[in-house]
Design a protein around this motif. Structure first.
Motif: not given
Length: 175
Positions: A113, A117, A134, A138, A141, A147-149
């Motif tokens: 992420f 970014l 962000e 997010s 995605l 997910s952002r993770n």
């Protein structure tokens, strides 16, 4: 072939064609060699970062600093191989692999992420706030099922970008 002032032989051309998977014709390779020689101002046999930055389109590209890491010090064969990704004959997977390398800032084979970014920051500059970036990222995605993770691998890029219509081509002028 190492010295930019030397002439290309038929063998050199065929060797370069093989190295770039025959994505360029003989005439295109000769034109690319002429351009390579123009860029290689000191006839060192490779193109430095400063020489690449002398190309206005390259210098103005928001990804120029990322691309420099990939192209600094390329000899002619590798210069043509790099450019072959932009050939109309290159596969979609070859094009996506280059995009992935641009996004994979640390070269570890995954895009985070934070990497995404940073790319979005390069593209938007002061036109978007960090919070807006962000949020947009997010959402994109999430719509793609991530997910952002998550860390995205090359296969993920192929899945996301591998739809028809991705245009990433440069025409080589032939004299």
């Amino acid at each position: 072939m190492g010295n930019a002032s030397s002439m290309l032989t038929q063998y050199d051309i065929e060797e370069v064609q093989e190295h770039c998977n025959y994505l360029f014709s003989l005439q295109e390779i000769v034109s690319l060699y002429q351009r390579f020689c123009q860029l290689d101002r000191n006839a060192k046999g490779f193109i430095s970062a400063d020489e690449f930055l002398s190309i206005p389109e390259f210098a103005l590209n928001p990804f120029s600093q990322r691309l420099l890491k990939m192209v600094d010090g390329l000899n002619f064969k590798d210069f043509v191989a790099f450019l072959s990704t932009f050939s109309s004959k290159a596969t979609l997977e070859q094009k996506i692999e280059l995009i992935f390398k641009v996004y994979d800032i640390d070269g570890k084979g995954k895009v985070t992420f934070k990497d995404l970014l940073e790319v979005l920051r390069d593209l938007t500059g002061s036109f978007m706030s960090e919070e807006q970036r962000e949020k947009v990222l997010s959402q994109v995605l999430e719509e793609a099922g991530y997910s952002r993770n998550c860390s995205l691998l090359l296969e993920d890029f192929v899945k996301i970008l591998g739809k028809p219509g991705l245009k990433m081509e440069v025409e080589v002028p032939v004299d």
